[in-house]
Write an enzyme that holds these catalytic residues in place. Structure first.
Site, mmCIF file in Angstrom:
data_model
loop_
_atom_site.group_PDB
_atom_site.id
_atom_site.type_symbol
_atom_site.label_atom_id
_atom_site.label_comp_id
_atom_site.label_asym_id
_atom_site.label_seq_id
_atom_site.Cartn_x
_atom_site.Cartn_y
_atom_site.Cartn_z
ATOM 1 N N TYR A 57 0.683 -1.298 0.116
ATOM 2 C CA TYR A 57 -0.028 -0.189 -0.010
ATOM 3 C C TYR A 57 1.012 1.171 -0.103
ATOM 4 O O TYR A 57 0.448 2.263 -0.829
ATOM 5 C CB TYR A 57 -1.084 0.068 1.208
ATOM 6 C CG TYR A 57 -2.178 -0.493 1.073
ATOM 7 C CD1 TYR A 57 -2.314 -2.033 0.795
ATOM 8 C CD2 TYR A 57 -3.490 0.153 1.216
ATOM 9 C CE1 TYR A 57 -3.645 -2.538 0.598
ATOM 10 C CE2 TYR A 57 -4.628 -0.503 1.166
ATOM 11 C CZ TYR A 57 -4.570 -1.854 1.054
ATOM 12 O OH TYR A 57 -5.971 -2.374 0.644
ATOM 13 N N LYS A 107 2.805 -15.507 2.344
ATOM 14 C CA LYS A 107 2.991 -16.279 1.104
ATOM 15 C C LYS A 107 4.451 -16.575 0.937
ATOM 16 O O LYS A 107 5.206 -16.105 0.135
ATOM 17 C CB LYS A 107 2.617 -15.498 -0.081
ATOM 18 C CG LYS A 107 2.475 -16.190 -1.374
ATOM 19 C CD LYS A 107 1.270 -17.180 -1.728
ATOM 20 C CE LYS A 107 1.571 -18.105 -2.957
ATOM 21 N NZ LYS A 107 0.676 -19.289 -2.972
ATOM 22 N N ASP A 154 -3.442 -18.092 0.253
ATOM 23 C CA ASP A 154 -4.218 -18.778 -0.798
ATOM 24 C C ASP A 154 -5.117 -19.839 -0.129
ATOM 25 O O ASP A 154 -6.281 -19.793 -0.045
ATOM 26 C CB ASP A 154 -3.747 -19.411 -1.994
ATOM 27 C CG ASP A 154 -2.429 -20.241 -1.512
ATOM 28 O OD1 ASP A 154 -1.849 -20.324 -0.627
ATOM 29 O OD2 ASP A 154 -1.968 -20.937 -2.480
ATOM 30 N N ASP A 189 -6.603 -6.870 3.947
ATOM 31 C CA ASP A 189 -7.850 -6.216 3.313
ATOM 32 C C ASP A 189 -8.680 -7.368 2.416
ATOM 33 O O ASP A 189 -9.816 -7.254 2.675
ATOM 34 C CB ASP A 189 -6.957 -5.325 2.042
ATOM 35 C CG ASP A 189 -8.247 -4.624 1.293
ATOM 36 O OD1 ASP A 189 -9.082 -4.218 1.947
ATOM 37 O OD2 ASP A 189 -8.162 -4.635 0.170
ATOM 38 N N ASP A 247 -12.516 -8.785 4.091
ATOM 39 C CA ASP A 247 -13.882 -8.835 3.422
ATOM 40 C C ASP A 247 -14.357 -10.154 3.566
ATOM 41 O O ASP A 247 -15.661 -10.400 3.497
ATOM 42 C CB ASP A 247 -13.600 -8.200 1.903
ATOM 43 C CG ASP A 247 -13.829 -6.821 1.907
ATOM 44 O OD1 ASP A 247 -13.631 -6.059 2.766
ATOM 45 O OD2 ASP A 247 -14.306 -6.417 0.702
HETATM 46 C C1 IPM Z 1 -10.559 -1.044 3.609
HETATM 47 C C2 IPM Z 1 -10.816 -0.630 2.365
HETATM 48 C C3 IPM Z 1 -9.441 0.360 1.970
HETATM 49 C C4 IPM Z 1 -8.418 -0.330 2.051
HETATM 50 C C5 IPM Z 1 -9.835 1.286 0.728
HETATM 51 C C6 IPM Z 1 -11.070 2.104 0.709
HETATM 52 C C7 IPM Z 1 -8.594 2.233 0.542
HETATM 53 O O1 IPM Z 1 -10.889 -1.364 1.533
HETATM 54 O O2 IPM Z 1 -10.565 -0.358 4.760
HETATM 55 O O3 IPM Z 1 -10.480 -2.392 4.014
HETATM 56 O O4 IPM Z 1 -8.008 -1.023 0.935
HETATM 57 O O5 IPM Z 1 -7.662 -0.345 3.054
HETATM 58 MG MG MG Z 2 -10.830 -3.430 2.220
#
Ligand code: IPM
Ligand code: MG
Length: 357
Positions: free
Chosen positions: A142, A192, A224, A248, A252
């Site tokens: 990042y 990884k 993975d 990240d 999710d």
């Molecule tokens: C998160 C989001 C952010 C990230 C984006 C919006 C920059 O996906 O907080 O997980 O990638 O960290």
């Molecule tokens: Mg995210």
């Protein structure tokens, strides 16, 4: 207790859910005799519209002065075609970096009241899902340099740098081991290392750091495989510690399989200074402004704020209990609606929580 909270409502549904989060904090202050002073600052698209950039200096200042930062959501299609350097997301990345918030804690759990919403097969869901992703938040690909798009040998190439120093790995590993101590005492480090040098360093520093935490069980998993195991049997995980990009993606995944993205809070913490608390979902442009969005992730983020920023465990637990009581009573916003339940809007959901506080 007197505390200052800097509010960053952000974009689209952000202000709506923030209103409910703040209403809950005000109700907590009244009930438990605290004084919370709120200050509001601009971030994301709202800041771009007002000032030309996603993170005004005044916002960073207001956050630094506060005892905690409470953020709703940033971004939306309205700002999708801007230059990448002034996209709303830059505001979020910028405030994380400016406040040194290197540790992102993202719990994912299956509330018994919402078991029906879980995306997994019932026999898998029955084994339970109660984990926390500890994601490193200010390093990795990042922020790594060099990065860019340039022309080489007559064609465009894009490049980023995945990089971690041992100190960056050590401090996030400590956060994970400490978090595990308060839970089921298991940490799974995800990387990884079969392919990446960054991951090989990551793994060896996590192992070194583990020597100070003999009471914690440490395991290692390639990313993975971790993505697969989260769906196959999430009950095996307690604390997952991982780098920025893997975290990240996995956070999710972990949250969506619960079936209730609109329910999950998060905390971002630094070595010192104010932490930042926010729902993990985005700004929901499709339903924003219609009183439809689920405010519970924001309300639960307020609970995390009370607990982790102010040490107010009783107050935090009271908010969480009120949320579960509302769900047990059958109230649902559209995202978690099931047959036989009562559909309510954002405002009503907030009111129902406060009523039960
Ligand atoms: C998160 C989001 C952010 C990230 C984006 C919006 C920059 O996906 O907080 O997980 O990638 O960290
Ligand atoms: Mg995210």
């Amino acid at each position: 207790m007197k505390k200052t909270i800097c509010l960053l409502p952000g974009d689209f549904c952000g202000p709506e859910i923030m209103e409910q989060g703040v209403a809950v904090l005000k109700a907590v202050a009244a009930k438990f005799n605290h004084e919370f002073v709120f200050e509001t600052a601009l971030i994301g698209g709202a800041a771009i519209d007002a000032t030309g950039g996603p993170l005004p200096e005044a916002t960073i200042e207001a956050c630094r002065k506060a005892d905690a930062v409470f953020l709703a959501a940033v971004g939306g299609p309205k700002w999708d075609n801007l230059d990448p350097s002034i996209r709303p997301e830059k505001g979020l990345l910028g405030i994380r970096k400016a406040l040194g918030l290197f540790a992102n804690l993202r719990p994912a759990m299956l509330l018994p009241e919402l078991a029906g919403a879980c995306l997994l097969r019932p026999d898998v869901a029955a084994r339970g899902l109660d984990l926390i992703v500890v994601r490193e938040l200010t390093g990795d690909i990042y922020f790594g340099e060099p990065r860019g798009i340039e022309t080489r040998d007559g064609q465009r190439v894009g490049f980023n740098t995945m990089i971690y120093s041992e100190e960056e790995v050590r401090r996030i590993a400590k956060v994970a081991f400490e978090a595990a101590r308060l839970r089921r005492k298991k940490v799974c480090s995800v990387e990884k290392s079969n392919v990446l040098e960054t991951s090989r360093l990551w793994k060896s520093v996590v192992e070194e750091t583990h020597k100070d935490y003999p009471d914690i069980e440490l395991s290692h998993m390639y990313v993975d495989n971790a993505a697969m195991q989260l769906v196959r049997d999430p009950s095996q995980f307690d604390v997952i510690v991982t780098g920025n990009i893997f975290g990240d993606i996995l956070s999710d995944e972990a949250s969506v399989i619960t079936g209730s993205l609109g329910m999950l809070p998060s905390a971002s913490l630094g070595a010192s200074g104010p932490g930042l608390f926010e729902p993990i979902h985005g700004s929901a442009p499709d339903i924003a402004g219609q009183d439809k969005v689920n405010p519970l992730a924001t309300i639960l983020s307020a609970a995390m704020l009370l607990r982790m920023a102010f040490g107010l465990e009783t107050e935090a637990a009271a908010v969480e209990k009120a949320v579960r009581a509302v769900l047990a009573d059958g109230y649902r916003t559209g995202d978690i609606m099931e047959d036989g339940k009562t559909l309510v809007g954002c405002k009503e959901m907030g009111r129902l929580v406060i009523e039960r506080l």
